[in-house]
Scaffold this active site. Structure first.
Site, mmCIF file in Angstrom:
data_model
loop_
_atom_site.group_PDB
_atom_site.id
_atom_site.type_symbol
_atom_site.label_atom_id
_atom_site.label_comp_id
_atom_site.label_asym_id
_atom_site.label_seq_id
_atom_site.Cartn_x
_atom_site.Cartn_y
_atom_site.Cartn_z
ATOM 1 N N GLU A 149 37.596 153.666 -13.375
ATOM 2 C CA GLU A 149 38.631 154.705 -13.493
ATOM 3 C C GLU A 149 38.680 155.243 -14.921
ATOM 4 O O GLU A 149 39.231 156.299 -15.177
ATOM 5 C CB GLU A 149 40.013 154.104 -13.200
ATOM 6 N N ASP B 204 36.103 134.657 -18.770
ATOM 7 C CA ASP B 204 35.961 133.214 -18.938
ATOM 8 C C ASP B 204 35.883 132.518 -17.579
ATOM 9 O O ASP B 204 36.635 132.853 -16.662
ATOM 10 C CB ASP B 204 37.205 132.730 -19.698
HETATM 11 C C1 BGC Z 1 35.421 128.763 -22.857
HETATM 12 C C2 BGC Z 1 35.804 127.481 -23.476
HETATM 13 C C3 BGC Z 1 37.077 127.012 -22.807
HETATM 14 C C4 BGC Z 1 36.928 126.958 -21.285
HETATM 15 C C5 BGC Z 1 38.229 126.894 -20.605
HETATM 16 C C6 BGC Z 1 35.091 128.313 -21.470
HETATM 17 O O1 BGC Z 1 34.326 129.088 -20.793
HETATM 18 O O2 BGC Z 1 34.336 129.401 -23.463
HETATM 19 O O3 BGC Z 1 35.970 127.592 -24.854
HETATM 20 O O4 BGC Z 1 37.369 125.732 -23.254
HETATM 21 O O5 BGC Z 1 36.289 128.092 -20.809
HETATM 22 O O6 BGC Z 1 38.908 128.105 -20.704
#
Ligand code: BGC
Length: 537
Positions: free
Chosen positions: A267, A218
Site C-alpha cells: 500500500e 524476529d
Molecule cells: C533475536 C535474539 C532474541 C530472540 C528472541 C532472535 O531472533 O535475534 O536476539 O534473543 O530472537 O526474541
C-alpha cells in the site's frame, strides 16, 4: 600496499540495475545499545546513532537495520517489547526516532526496524491484564495459557523447551501455565487470535507511516504453533532458534500472515520490505517465506553456519542461489550478527581470514548484511566478567552459546577517551584495551586497515552494479582449496581458503585484495593463505 582500488576503472564498468533496491543492498545492522551513546549514560541511544549516520553513508552501505529500540524492560536486550508505539527512554523518544529516519533518508540511507511478533514482554499491557484477569479471561487467549498436567496441574502442558534453556512454560500464581519459547519474560502470542493479527497490522502501519523502509521480522518462523501443541517426544535438544522440524517452528500456517503483511507493505510507495529471520531446516524451506506474495528477503543462516572450507562454501553458495531462483527472491549473505560469535573469531583464522571471508561475501549476487564493528575487524570479546553480562541465555545457561554479550561490546570510535568515543561516560560492557587500535579513528586513512578494506569494497560494489545483481556465479577452474568465480561486467574473485600460498594464473588486474599480493609480470601469482582477490578481467 594491501588494497589496490581502481575506482575509475570500476566506475566505467558500472551497469545500471532496474531491480528493487533491496535486491543487491548492503544492509548494516546497528545494535542500538552498543553503537554510539549520545547522552553519556554508558548505553547507546538514538541521538548517538543520528550523529554517526554520516559514518555509515561514507562506509557505503545502502540501508541500516536497527535492533529493537521500543519500550522494553530489556529482559532480552529489547527483544521483549512492551509497547511498539513508544521508544524506550534509554534510547530516546519518538521524536528522536522520527529525526533518525529523516536524517538517514537525507543521507540516502534506508531504514529497517525490528519487529518481534512471536512474543511480547511480560510487561506488555495485554500480558499484565491477562495475568491479572485470570483463567478464562479474554486477554489470556491472546497468549498460550493452559492448565498443567499431573494430578494438580503441577507439570507443564507439554515437553517443549525454551531456546534459552529450561522448560518453555512458566506457571502463573493462579496455577495456569503460559508458553515462552524464549525467556519467561517473553510470553508467546497466540497467532490464532484475530486481535493479535490486527494489532501487528496496525503496528506495521504505525512504523510505515513513520517512514521506515522495512522490517526485520524476529523469529519469523515461530508465530504459528502446531495444532494442539503436541509433545515433541524423543528429540535431540534443540539449538538456539532451532533448525529442525519442530511443532513450534516453520509451520505452514505462518505464511498467510506474511501474505497479509505484504499487502500492507505494497500500500505504501518506495518499495518497503520484510526480511525474515527464519531458521528453517533447509534453504528450500526458507524460500517459502520469499514467494512473490510474501516477504522480500531472509537471512541466510546456512551460509553463516558454514566453515572456512572451499568445498562447503561452494556448495552452500550454489544451494542458496538455487533455492531462491524459483521464488525470484535475492539471496542474502551474512557472517555476523548480535546472536552469534563474531566471524573473525568463529572462522578461526584471525583478522586475515575474516577479511578474506568478507570480500568473498561482498562479491556474491544478492544482498549482504554487515554487523556493526565487523568493518573494524572486531573480534568476539571472551572472558567478560559474569557480573556485567546481560544475555538471558547466559543466565539460563543453555542457549546457543550462552555468551551473546561477547559480540555486543560497544563500538570503539576514537583511539583515546572514555569508552573509545562510544560516549562521554563508560560503556555498558567493558571494551578490551586493544580496541584503541581498532577504533574508527585509528583505522581511517590507513590503507591496510580493515575499515578501509570495507570502504573500498563497498565503493567497488556500488560502482560495479553487476556485483550484487543476478542470481548466479560462474565458477572457474581452481586448485583444491581455492574458489574462483566470475561475475558479470568483467569481474572475477579468487579465494584461497587454505593455510598455504597457492600458485595461480592471474585472471586479470587486481582491483582489491584482502592481503598483499604480488602479480609476476607473466601473470603468475602466489595467492597467499586465507586471501581473497577481486579482479577486473
Ligand atoms: C533475536 C535474539 C532474541 C530472540 C528472541 C532472535 O531472533 O535475534 O536476539 O534473543 O530472537 O526474541
Amino acid at each position: 600496499m594491501t588494497q589496490h582500488l581502481d575506482l575509475d576503472q570500476a566506475l566505467t564498468e558500472a551497469e545500471p540495475t532496474d531491480t528493487g533496491w533491496w535486491r543487491d543492498a548492503v544492509i548494516y545492522q546497528v545494535y542500538p545499545r552498543s553503537f554510539a551513546d549520545g547522552n553519556g549514560d554508558g548505553m547507546g541511544d538514538i541521538p548517538g546513532i543520528r550523529e554517526r549516520l554520516p559514518y555509515l553513508r561514507d562506509l557505503g552501505v545502502d540501508a541500516v537495520w536497527l535492533s529493537p529500540f521500543y519500550a522494553s524492560p530489556q529482559a532480552d536486550a529489547g527483544y521483549d517489547v512492551a509497547d511498539y508505539r513508544a521508544i524506550d527512554p534509554m534510547f530516546g523518544t519518538l521524536h528522536d526516532a522520527d529525526g533518525l529516519i529523516r536524517d538517514a533518508h537525507r543521507l540516502g540511507l534506508r531504514v529497517i526496524v525490528d519487529l518481534v511478533p512471536n512474543h511480547s514482554s511480560d510487561q506488555h499491557e495485554w500480558f499484565k491484564r491477562a495475568l491479572r484477569e485470570g483463567p478464562g479471561s479474554a486477554l489470556r487467549s491472546r497468549y498460550h495459557f493452559l492448565p498443567g498436567k499431573g494430578e494438580n496441574g503441577e507439570l507443564p502442558p507439554n515437553d517443549w523447551e525454551s531456546v534459552f534453556g529450561g522448560p518453555a512454560w512458566t506457571r502463573a500464581e493462579d496455577g495456569e501455565w503460559f508458553l515462552h519459547l524464549f525467556a519467561p519474560e517473553q510470553p508467546d502470542f497466540n497467532w490464532e487470535h484475530a486481535a493479535v493479527r490486527d494489532e501487528f497490522r496496525s503496528i506495521l502501519r504505525f512504523w510505515l507511516d513513520m517512514g521506515v523502509d522495512g522490517f526485520r521480522i524476529d523469529v519469523a518462523h515461530g508465530l504459528v504453533k502446531a495444532e494442539g501443541l503436541p509433545d515433541i517426544g524423543d528429540h535431540e535438544q534443540l539449538k538456539l532458534l532451532g533448525n529442525d522440524v519442530l511443532p513450534f517452528f516453520d509451520q505452514d500456517g505462518v505464511h498467510e500472515i506474511y501474505r497479509s503483511w505484504r499487502l500492507i507493505l505494497e500500500e505504501y510507495d518506495g518499495e518497503r520490505i520484510g526480511v525474515a529471520e527464519a531458521w528453517t531446516p533447509t534453504v528450500d524451506r526458507t524460500a517459502n517465506y520469499l514467494r512473490p506474495d510474501e516477504l522480500h528477503q531472509a537471512f541466510n543462516f546456512q551460509y553463516l553456519s558454514t566453515g572456512w572450507d572451499a568445498v562447503a562454501l561452494r556448495e552452500v553458495i550454489d544451494l542458496s542461489l538455487d533455492a531462491m531462483r524459483p521464488v525470484g527472491a535475492p539471496t542474502t549473505w551474512v557472517l555476523s550478527n548480535h546472536d552469534v560469535v563474531r566471524h573473525l573469531t568463529r572462522l578461526g583464522g584471525g583478522v586475515r581470514r575474516a577479511r578474506a571471508a568478507s570480500l568473498l561475501m561482498l562479491a556474491l549476487p544478492g544482498s549482504a548484511y554487515i554487523y556493526q564493528g565487523e568493518e573494524l575487524g572486531l573480534p568476539e570479546v571472551t572472558g567478560l566478567p559474569d557480573e556485567v553480562r546481560q544475555d538471558p541465555a547466559f543466565f539460563r545457561a543453555a542457549g546457543q552459546d550462552g555468551f551473546r554479550d561477547g559480540c555486543r561490546v560497544p563500538m570503539p570510535w576514537t583511539a583515546e577517551g572514555t569508552s573509545y568515543g562510544f560516549g562521554a561516560g563508560g560503556s555498558w560492557l567493558p571494551q578490551p584495551a586493544e580496541w584503541e587500535l581498532l577504533s574508527v579513528e585509528a583505522q581511517s586513512g590507513d590503507p591496510d586497515s580493515t575499515l578501509e578494506l570495507y570502504r573500498s569494497a563497498l565503493a567497488v560494489r556500488r560502482a560495479h552494479a553487476g556485483l550484487g545483481a543476478g542470481t548466479a556465479v560462474e565458477w572457474t577452474e581452481a586448485p583444491a582449496g581455492v574458489l574462483a568465480f566470475r561475475r558479470p561486467g568483467g569481474f572475477a574473485c579468487t579465494v584461497n581458503t587454505t593455510g598455504e600460498p597457492v600458485t595461480i594464473q592471474a585472471p586479470g588486474r587486481v582491483l582489491l585484495a584482502s592481503a598483499p599480493v604480488e602479480v609476476e609480470p607473466e601473470g603468475v601469482i602466489a595467492l597467499p593463505a586465507d586471501t581473497t582477490v577481486w579482479w577486473a578481467v
